[in-house]
Design an enzyme around this catalytic site. Structure first.
Site, PDB file in Angstrom:
ATOM      1  N   ASP A 110       0.795  -1.230   0.000  1.00 20.79           N
ATOM      2  CA  ASP A 110       0.000   0.000   0.000  1.00 20.79           C
ATOM      3  C   ASP A 110       0.823   1.275   0.000  1.00 20.79           C
ATOM      4  O   ASP A 110       0.254   2.372  -0.069  1.00 20.79           O
ATOM      5  CB  ASP A 110      -0.956   0.002   1.198  1.00 20.79           C
ATOM      6  CG  ASP A 110      -2.012  -1.072   1.059  1.00 20.79           C
ATOM      7  OD1 ASP A 110      -2.583  -1.185  -0.039  1.00 20.79           O
ATOM      8  OD2 ASP A 110      -2.262  -1.802   2.035  1.00 20.79           O
ATOM      9  N   ASP A 175      -6.259  -4.559  -6.234  1.00 14.73           N
ATOM     10  CA  ASP A 175      -5.976  -3.202  -5.746  1.00 14.73           C
ATOM     11  C   ASP A 175      -4.541  -2.769  -6.077  1.00 14.73           C
ATOM     12  O   ASP A 175      -4.239  -1.583  -6.209  1.00 14.73           O
ATOM     13  CB  ASP A 175      -6.143  -3.095  -4.223  1.00 14.73           C
ATOM     14  CG  ASP A 175      -7.275  -3.914  -3.656  1.00 14.73           C
ATOM     15  OD1 ASP A 175      -7.658  -4.917  -4.282  1.00 14.73           O
ATOM     16  OD2 ASP A 175      -7.781  -3.570  -2.581  1.00 14.73           O
TER      17      ASP A 175
HETATM   18  N1  GLY Z   1      -7.232  -2.693  -0.034  1.00 15.47           N
HETATM   19  C1  GLY Z   1      -7.908  -1.560  -0.322  1.00 15.47           C
HETATM   20  C2  GLY Z   1      -9.377  -1.641  -0.371  1.00 15.47           C
HETATM   21  O1  GLY Z   1     -10.011  -2.047   0.569  1.00 15.47           O
HETATM   22  O2  GLY Z   1      -9.942  -1.281  -1.353  1.00 15.47           O
END
Ligand code: GLY
Length: 424
Positions: A110, A175
């Site tokens: 992230d 993601d």
């Molecule tokens: N991992 C990021 C989301 O929950 O979209």
């Protein structure tokens, strides 16, 4: 004949002007809402906390290591861009710089969200030249999660799936496509093509493994780290393994738009167009275009493996999925013919208009600290269901800014070799 022409001209002028006026109104309404809500947060940054959502009506804040830590700073940068009020720049700098240590963090994928939305926008909007090195350092940290046997950046570390039996050794989630922007940007800044090369390999393998023939995406794909073989295709935050988790579809769309922006390789543009077509034409999308958190809630053939209760109404909207989609579609519109472009911008405009109504936009006295209501973090985990989310606000402000730029300069074309530093 002449009368018809004048009539059509009148209609065109009327609707052209009225559309711009409406966007002007939405812009002002959004600035007013954001200024009220973001003023409430004051100097929370002094304790290194960042607003993420509300829990039982109270602020739920996170530390810099949470995946959402960069969005609040990013929203403040957009508010500064929309208002040019230096007060918001000062706040944006404060909420950006508490993330200083994240440039060295490689504990999950992230770091792209965290650093690009904060420092990336600070460089682009705030003219903070020295933030460039932070972006490169963060890309270096992110690249440490790339395994060449797999050909992907690892999203999460080892964990178990819902059934408590399946283990995920090298889970890569859709993601992760969003984190490629940081890698492309770091290569553009540093001249070191290594980060860009990793991003391209990741994008290619995600196309191969995460996507189904109809251009919907799995949420999680797990790999064997020695052979690189796929071990599992599943969901974590969606309704079922084979369903379309709404935010995941939006992340994928945005990710391939980014990849096309950075490479100008038509295969990514075609892929993004196919994903957009799947999303925009899906029968589960409600009339106001704000999707439910999954496209296949309670649909035959989709088996929930989490603690699913028969008879419970799970039909919550996910505003974050809508705002991410709107932002991606407006950028996509700049890469296609005028006719295709109109359909993407019309769809995005509908989302922006709809979320800026009282159905979704918080009033002054409710949903303190946030602009939009009704997002879903993870319904199967019972986390942040039907609450505001800092990422929904971030992509809303981004989408609105993009729409304003698009509408005021319809002939806008991207310069060659553009990167986020020069786009918008
Ligand atoms: N991992 C990021 C989301 O929950 O979209």
């Amino acid at each position: 004949m002449m009368r018809n022409f004048i009539y059509l001209l009148f209609l065109g002028l009327f609707f052209g002007c009225s559309s711009e006026k409406t966007i002007e109104k939405v812009k002002q309404k959004t600035i007013d809402a954001a200024e009220v809500q973001f003023s409430k947060i004051g100097k929370l940054y002094e304790s290194k906390r960042i607003p993420r959502t509300l829990k039982n009506g109270d602020l739920f804040s996170v530390n810099p290591y949470d995946w959402t830590s960069g969005f609040y700073a990013g929203s403040l940068w957009y508010l500064y861009e929309l208002t040019e009020n230096p007060q918001w720049k000062d706040q944006a700098v404060a909420y950006t710089e508490i993330l200083d240590t994240i440039q060295w963090y490689s504990g999950n994928h992230d770091v792209g969200f965290m650093i690009n939305c904060s420092y990336g926008n600070g460089y682009r909007i705030g003219g903070k030249e020295h933030y460039k090195q932070v972006l490169v350092n963060a890309a270096e940290s992110l690249s440490q999660r790339f395994n060449s046997n797999v050909g992907q950046i690892k999203s999460w570390n080892y964990r178990e799936a819902w059934d408590g039996v399946t283990e995920w050794f090298y889970p890569v989630i859709i993601d992760n496509m969003m984190n490629l922007e940081l890698l492309f940007e770091a290569s553009a800044i540093s001249g070191n093509g290594f980060y860009r090369d990793l991003a391209i390999i990741h994008a290619d393998n995600t196309m191969r493994d995460h996507y189904r023939p109809d251009f919907s995406s799995y949420h999680v794909v797990d790999y064997d780290t020695i052979t690189g073989h796929v071990l599992d295709k599943a969901t974590c935050q969606g309704f079922a393994d084979n369903s379309s988790w709404a935010r995941g579809q939006a992340w994928g769309l945005y990710g391939y738009v980014i990849t096309y922006r950075a490479t100008k390789d038509e295969k990514y543009l075609d892929f993004a167009i196919n994903i957009a077509d799947y999303m925009m034409n899906h029968p589960s999308i409600p009339e106001d275009k704000i999707p439910y958190w999954d496209y296949h809630i309670d649909v035959d053939g989709y088996q929930a493996e989490w603690d699913y209760q028969d008879g419970v109404d799970y039909f919550y909207r996910d505003v974050s999925a809508a705002t991410i989609t709107a932002s991606a579609l407006i950028e996509l519109a700049t890469y296609v013919s005028q006719e295709e472009s109109n359909q993407y911008v019309d769809y995005a405009r509908d989302i922006i208009m709809n979320v800026s109504t009282p159905n979704y936009m918080a009033t002054e006295d409710e949903d303190n600290y946030f602009i939009l209501k009704h997002s879903v973090g993870s319904l199967p985990h019972g986390g942040s269901v039907d609450t505001p989310a800092n990422y929904a606000d971030y992509y809303y402000l981004e989408a609105l800014t993009r729409l304003i730029n698009y509408e005021t300069d319809k002939d806008y074309v991207l310069p060659e070799n553009t990167s986020i530093a020069s786009w918008y």
